[in-house]
Design a protein around this motif. Structure first.
Motif, PDB file in Angstrom:
ATOM      1  N   VAL A  80       0.780  -1.102   0.002  1.00 27.58           N
ATOM      2  CA  VAL A  80      -0.004   0.181   0.017  1.00 27.58           C
ATOM      3  C   VAL A  80       0.797   1.164   0.007  1.00 27.58           C
ATOM      4  N   ILE A  81       0.728   2.119  -0.900  1.00 31.82           N
ATOM      5  CA  ILE A  81       1.512   3.098  -1.251  1.00 31.82           C
ATOM      6  C   ILE A  81       0.904   4.327  -1.110  1.00 31.82           C
ATOM      7  N   PRO A  82       1.267   5.274  -0.083  1.00 33.71           N
ATOM      8  CA  PRO A  82       0.473   6.499   0.210  1.00 33.71           C
ATOM      9  C   PRO A  82       0.875   7.766  -0.752  1.00 33.71           C
ATOM     10  N   GLU A  83      -0.268   8.559  -1.174  1.00 29.51           N
ATOM     11  CA  GLU A  83      -0.252   9.732  -2.016  1.00 29.51           C
ATOM     12  C   GLU A  83       1.108  10.714  -1.722  1.00 29.51           C
ATOM     13  N   LYS A  84       1.721  11.166  -2.489  1.00 29.11           N
ATOM     14  CA  LYS A  84       2.695  12.020  -2.159  1.00 29.11           C
ATOM     15  C   LYS A  84       2.018  13.405  -1.778  1.00 29.11           C
ATOM     16  N   ALA A  85       1.487  13.703  -0.796  1.00 26.15           N
ATOM     17  CA  ALA A  85       0.713  14.781  -0.711  1.00 26.15           C
ATOM     18  C   ALA A  85       1.554  15.914   0.357  1.00 26.15           C
ATOM     19  N   ALA A  86       1.871  16.805   0.114  1.00 23.22           N
ATOM     20  CA  ALA A  86       2.773  17.741   1.172  1.00 23.22           C
ATOM     21  C   ALA A  86       1.847  18.196   2.431  1.00 23.22           C
ATOM     22  N   GLY A  87       2.343  18.095   3.397  1.00 21.28           N
ATOM     23  CA  GLY A  87       1.454  18.485   4.594  1.00 21.28           C
ATOM     24  C   GLY A  87       0.800  17.206   5.252  1.00 21.28           C
ATOM     25  N   ASN A  88       0.730  15.981   4.908  1.00 28.94           N
ATOM     26  CA  ASN A  88      -0.031  14.857   5.230  1.00 28.94           C
ATOM     27  C   ASN A  88       0.676  14.165   6.405  1.00 28.94           C
ATOM     28  N   GLY A  89       1.914  14.611   6.519  1.00 29.40           N
ATOM     29  CA  GLY A  89       2.878  13.948   7.550  1.00 29.40           C
ATOM     30  C   GLY A  89       3.251  12.588   7.478  1.00 29.40           C
ATOM     31  N   ILE A  90       3.079  12.121   6.089  1.00 30.72           N
ATOM     32  CA  ILE A  90       3.165  10.597   5.883  1.00 30.72           C
ATOM     33  C   ILE A  90       4.469  10.606   5.128  1.00 30.72           C
ATOM     34  N   ALA A  91       5.418   9.694   5.634  1.00 31.54           N
ATOM     35  CA  ALA A  91       6.628   9.724   4.454  1.00 31.54           C
ATOM     36  C   ALA A  91       6.437   9.050   3.642  1.00 31.54           C
ATOM     37  N   PRO A  92       7.270   9.365   2.426  1.00 33.35           N
ATOM     38  CA  PRO A  92       7.014   8.905   1.256  1.00 33.35           C
ATOM     39  C   PRO A  92       7.419   7.443   1.009  1.00 33.35           C
ATOM     40  N   GLN A  93       7.137   6.597   0.117  1.00 35.16           N
ATOM     41  CA  GLN A  93       7.759   5.319   0.084  1.00 35.16           C
ATOM     42  C   GLN A  93       8.499   5.080  -1.232  1.00 35.16           C
ATOM     43  N   ARG A  94       9.618   4.870  -1.286  1.00 36.03           N
ATOM     44  CA  ARG A  94      10.495   4.718  -2.593  1.00 36.03           C
ATOM     45  C   ARG A  94      10.492   3.243  -2.748  1.00 36.03           C
ATOM     46  N   LEU A  95       9.635   2.661  -3.700  1.00 39.67           N
ATOM     47  CA  LEU A  95       9.413   1.275  -3.785  1.00 39.67           C
ATOM     48  C   LEU A  95       9.273   0.986  -5.442  1.00 39.67           C
ATOM     49  N   ARG A  96      10.077   0.092  -5.920  1.00 40.17           N
ATOM     50  CA  ARG A  96      10.042  -0.429  -7.279  1.00 40.17           C
ATOM     51  C   ARG A  96       9.909  -1.699  -7.102  1.00 40.17           C
ATOM     52  N   PHE A  97       8.780  -2.057  -8.029  1.00 42.04           N
ATOM     53  CA  PHE A  97       8.072  -3.484  -8.046  1.00 42.04           C
ATOM     54  C   PHE A  97       8.754  -4.362  -9.110  1.00 42.04           C
ATOM     55  N   ASP A  98       9.168  -5.629  -8.706  1.00 44.69           N
ATOM     56  CA  ASP A  98       9.985  -6.597  -9.851  1.00 44.69           C
ATOM     57  C   ASP A  98       8.558  -7.495 -10.074  1.00 44.69           C
ATOM     58  N   ALA A  99       8.015  -7.372 -11.473  1.00 47.60           N
ATOM     59  CA  ALA A  99       6.923  -8.418 -11.560  1.00 47.60           C
ATOM     60  C   ALA A  99       7.547  -9.579 -12.294  1.00 47.60           C
ATOM     61  N   GLY A 100       8.752  -9.641 -12.709  1.00 45.37           N
ATOM     62  CA  GLY A 100       9.503 -10.817 -13.431  1.00 45.37           C
ATOM     63  C   GLY A 100       9.110 -10.493 -14.765  1.00 45.37           C
ATOM     64  N   GLY A 101      10.251  -9.845 -15.575  1.00 47.16           N
ATOM     65  CA  GLY A 101      10.069  -9.553 -16.984  1.00 47.16           C
ATOM     66  C   GLY A 101       9.884  -7.557 -17.090  1.00 47.16           C
ATOM     67  N   PHE A 102       9.604  -7.242 -16.330  1.00 44.96           N
ATOM     68  CA  PHE A 102       9.411  -5.695 -16.005  1.00 44.96           C
ATOM     69  C   PHE A 102       9.502  -5.317 -14.578  1.00 44.96           C
ATOM     70  N   THR A 103       9.784  -3.973 -14.582  1.00 47.10           N
ATOM     71  CA  THR A 103       9.713  -3.153 -13.173  1.00 47.10           C
ATOM     72  C   THR A 103       8.686  -2.476 -13.225  1.00 47.10           C
ATOM     73  N   PHE A 104       8.079  -1.930 -12.138  1.00 50.03           N
ATOM     74  CA  PHE A 104       7.233  -0.751 -12.246  1.00 50.03           C
ATOM     75  C   PHE A 104       7.233   0.105 -10.821  1.00 50.03           C
ATOM     76  N   ALA A 105       6.885   1.398 -10.985  1.00 46.70           N
ATOM     77  CA  ALA A 105       6.619   2.227  -9.915  1.00 46.70           C
ATOM     78  C   ALA A 105       5.330   2.775  -9.889  1.00 46.70           C
ATOM     79  N   VAL A 106       4.882   3.370  -8.802  1.00 44.28           N
ATOM     80  CA  VAL A 106       3.190   3.639  -8.865  1.00 44.28           C
ATOM     81  C   VAL A 106       3.403   5.272  -7.976  1.00 44.28           C
TER      82      VAL A 106
END
Length: 276
Positions: free
Chosen positions: A109-135
């Motif tokens: 579960v990846i939080p929205e990058k919203a200024a001022g919401n106090g939630i630390a951003p997550q730097r995740l890259r997903f490996d689907a096998g064959g390609f990678t994706f970010a959200v």
């Protein structure tokens, strides 16, 4: 070696707070997309709970319902990756979020990058096998983890300039990163405020639009992306991002039905006009 994977961007008709109706629409769209061979299906922001939610987002029972609905939809998934939006509570703070699900479970579960919401951003890259994706949820600004594809979940209000702005952003981003951008926007003209979503879907690959849906209607578009070509042109990524592996390899595209194939690939970079 070519590695074609079929990616789908979907914007089903949803309504704020209508969890049974929204889940039914998401399930139908997901099953139709995976039946067509999609390895990954990208839905808009707030697809589970509807957009805009307004003051409902402040209610604990509503947030509980968001979580239960997300878990129910995740339980329906199979080999096809589902990326969909909802509201989520992160240690007592509420934010829009993207849920990545596959094979009956929530992967992340990846939080929205919203200024001022106090939630630390997550730097995740997903490996689907064959390609990678970010959200990314909401706007994209170039700070997203570098990956073969960016799955962009939108909740952007319609305006006269919005479609052009999104297309410019998606094509510019995919040209700069030499990757694919898959965008799904919330709404299909339904709203209970002056915020009217248009349900746009768009897929861009290396600076070119390879798929685009119509506005103000439920949409399901596809593109067969050659992630082998993308990986070769991008080269290795050395950036600092957490790698999340999400099970066995994604299912490769069964054909080239939704592929934008270049007849004369050696002329493509020069931009020459080719004889028909």
């Amino acid at each position: 070696m070519d590695r074609f994977y079929r990616i789908s961007a979907v914007s089903p008709e949803t309504a704020p707070g209508d969890f049974p109706g929204n889940l039914k629409a998401l399930e139908k769209s997901y099953r139709e997309a995976t039946k067509q061979g999609a390895s990954a299906v990208v839905f808009p922001a707030y697809a589970v709970c509807g957009d805009p939610c307004g003051d409902l987002a402040r209610r604990a029972d509503f947030l509980d319902a968001c979580r239960r609905a997300a878990e129910k939809f995740a339980a329906l998934t199979g080999d096809g990756i589902a990326v969909f939006g909802t509201l989520w509570s992160f240690d007592g703070r509420t934010a829009g979020a993207a849920v990545v699900a596959r094979n009956g479970r929530i992967v992340s579960v990846i939080p929205e990058k919203a200024a001022g919401n106090g939630i630390a951003p997550q730097r995740l890259r997903f490996d689907a096998g064959g390609f990678t994706f970010a959200v990314a949820v909401g706007e994209i600004d170039g700070s997203e983890p570098d990956a073969d594809a960016l799955f962009w979940l939108g909740a952007d209000a319609f305006s006269a300039e919005a479609p052009g702005r999104r297309a410019t952003l998606a094509t510019g981003y995919s040209a700069l990163r030499r990757n694919a951008v898959v965008f799904a926007n919330a709404g299909s003209g339904l709203a209970n405020t002056d915020h009217v979503g248009d349900g746009e879907t768009l897929i861009s690959c290396e600076g070119k639009i390879v798929g685009r849906g119509v506005l103000f209607a439920p949409n399901c578009i596809f593109a067969d992306i050659d992630f082998g070509r993308i990986a070769f042109r991008r080269g290795p990524s050395g950036e600092d991002a957490e790698i999340v592996r999400i099970g066995k390899d994604a299912v490769a595209s069964p054909d080239f039905k939704f592929a934008s194939l270049v007849r004369e690939p050696f002329f493509e970079e020069a931009g020459n006009d080719l004889p028909q």
